[in-house]
Design an enzyme around this catalytic site. Structure first.
Site, PDB file in Angstrom:
ATOM      1  NE  ARG A  30      45.166  34.183  38.310  1.00 17.67           N
ATOM      2  CZ  ARG A  30      44.418  33.352  39.042  1.00 17.67           C
ATOM      3  NH1 ARG A  30      44.901  32.181  39.418  1.00 17.67           N
ATOM      4  NH2 ARG A  30      43.179  33.706  39.388  1.00 17.67           N
ATOM      5  CG  ASN A  74      46.674  24.102  44.038  1.00 17.90           C
ATOM      6  OD1 ASN A  74      46.793  25.154  44.661  1.00 17.90           O
ATOM      7  ND2 ASN A  74      46.185  24.062  42.806  1.00 17.90           N
ATOM      8  N   PRO A  77      41.032  25.098  49.007  1.00 17.26           N
ATOM      9  CG  PRO A  77      41.072  27.275  49.830  1.00 17.26           C
ATOM     10  CD  PRO A  77      41.813  25.968  49.891  1.00 17.26           C
ATOM     11  CG  ASN A  78      37.144  28.182  46.159  1.00 17.74           C
ATOM     12  OD1 ASN A  78      35.971  28.006  46.472  1.00 17.74           O
ATOM     13  ND2 ASN A  78      37.884  29.120  46.708  1.00 17.74           N
ATOM     14  CG  HIS A  84      50.188  27.714  42.850  1.00 19.88           C
ATOM     15  ND1 HIS A  84      49.123  27.806  43.723  1.00 19.88           N
ATOM     16  CD2 HIS A  84      51.306  27.926  43.581  1.00 19.88           C
ATOM     17  CE1 HIS A  84      49.592  28.087  44.927  1.00 19.88           C
ATOM     18  NE2 HIS A  84      50.908  28.158  44.870  1.00 19.88           N
ATOM     19  CB  ALA A 105      42.665  31.464  48.192  1.00 21.79           C
ATOM     20  CE1 TYR A 128      43.374  28.673  39.073  1.00 26.04           C
ATOM     21  CE2 TYR A 128      41.106  29.457  39.041  1.00 26.04           C
ATOM     22  CZ  TYR A 128      42.395  29.532  39.532  1.00 26.04           C
ATOM     23  OH  TYR A 128      42.715  30.470  40.486  1.00 26.04           O
ATOM     24  CD  GLU A 132      53.400  27.447  47.199  1.00 31.49           C
ATOM     25  OE1 GLU A 132      54.134  27.617  48.187  1.00 31.49           O
ATOM     26  OE2 GLU A 132      53.027  28.381  46.473  1.00 31.49           O
ATOM     27  NE  ARG A 188      38.400  28.636  41.574  1.00 31.30           N
ATOM     28  CZ  ARG A 188      39.573  28.561  42.182  1.00 31.30           C
ATOM     29  NH1 ARG A 188      40.211  27.416  42.253  1.00 31.30           N
ATOM     30  NH2 ARG A 188      40.101  29.635  42.723  1.00 31.30           N
TER      31      ARG A 188
HETATM   32  C1  DQA Z   1      45.791  28.398  42.454  1.00 31.43           C
HETATM   33  C2  DQA Z   1      46.228  29.872  42.455  1.00 31.43           C
HETATM   34  C3  DQA Z   1      45.657  30.609  43.658  1.00 31.43           C
HETATM   35  O1  DQA Z   1      46.049  31.972  43.628  1.00 31.43           O
HETATM   36  C4  DQA Z   1      44.143  30.555  43.641  1.00 31.43           C
HETATM   37  O2  DQA Z   1      43.608  31.152  44.799  1.00 31.43           O
HETATM   38  C5  DQA Z   1      43.604  29.181  43.449  1.00 31.43           C
HETATM   39  C6  DQA Z   1      44.284  28.266  42.531  1.00 31.43           C
HETATM   40  C7  DQA Z   1      46.269  27.660  41.185  1.00 31.43           C
HETATM   41  O3  DQA Z   1      46.306  26.430  41.233  1.00 31.43           O
HETATM   42  O4  DQA Z   1      46.566  28.283  40.164  1.00 31.43           O
HETATM   43  O5  DQA Z   1      42.553  28.828  43.970  1.00 31.43           O
HETATM   44  O6  DQA Z   1      46.389  27.757  43.566  1.00 31.43           O
END
Ligand code: DQA
Length: 144
Positions: free
Chosen positions: A108, A75, A10-11, A101, A78, A23, A99, A18
């Site tokens: 954070r 990735n 998501p996102n 990120h 959240a 990011y 996984e 964003r």
């Molecule tokens: C993320 C880190 C997550 O905590 C966050 O909710 C994201 C992006 C990252 O790629 O740094 O949406 O996965």
């Protein structure tokens, strides 16, 4: 030949607009294009998928298992911090998942320090921006 799957949660479709201070300025399309080139340059193949929906991500992991792929670069965004259902899906499939990120989640908020998924993943790469995806691809291209 290695067949890899890139999945984003998501996102991640909003990258480039964003929270750029966290990011960066690159977009999801840039990640997908650059990673596909990298994998193809090593004689492999990359398929890409993004969803904002937990159930769709689970369905896609199940489908990825049937193909089969040599690995999934994921990735989960959240959902990393909340999803027992995604953890069970990763544990249920045969293909290894890394996984990934973009940001260093450990620098954070404390709710981002915990991953529901890492314990059932092949590995975890955190905090290298777009290179987090590249490092995951290298891990699969070399070892799996
Ligand atoms: C993320 C880190 C997550 O905590 C966050 O909710 C994201 C992006 C990252 O790629 O740094 O949406 O996965």
């Amino acid at each position: 030949m290695k067949r890899l799957m890139l999945m984003n949660g998501p996102n991640i479709n909003l990258l480039g607009k964003r929270e750029k201070e966290i990011y960066g300025e690159f977009t999801l399309q840039t990640i997908e294009e650059k990673l596909a080139k990298l994998v193809e340059g090593q004689g492999g193949e990359l398929d890409c998928y993004q969803s904002n929906h937990e159930g769709e991500l689970i369905d896609y992991l199940h489908k990825a298992n049937e193909k089969p792929y040599d690995g999934v670069i994921f990735n989960p965004a959240a959902y990393t911090h909340t999803s027992v259902a995604l953890r069970d899906a990763i544990a249920a499939i045969d293909i290894p998942v890394i996984e990934v990120h973009i940001s260093n989640v450990h620098k954070r908020e404390t709710f981002r320090h915990q991953s529901m998924l890492a314990a059932v993943c092949y590995g975890q790469i955190v905090g290298f921006g777009m290179d987090s995806y590249r490092l995951a691809a290298f891990a699969f291209l070399k070892n799996k």
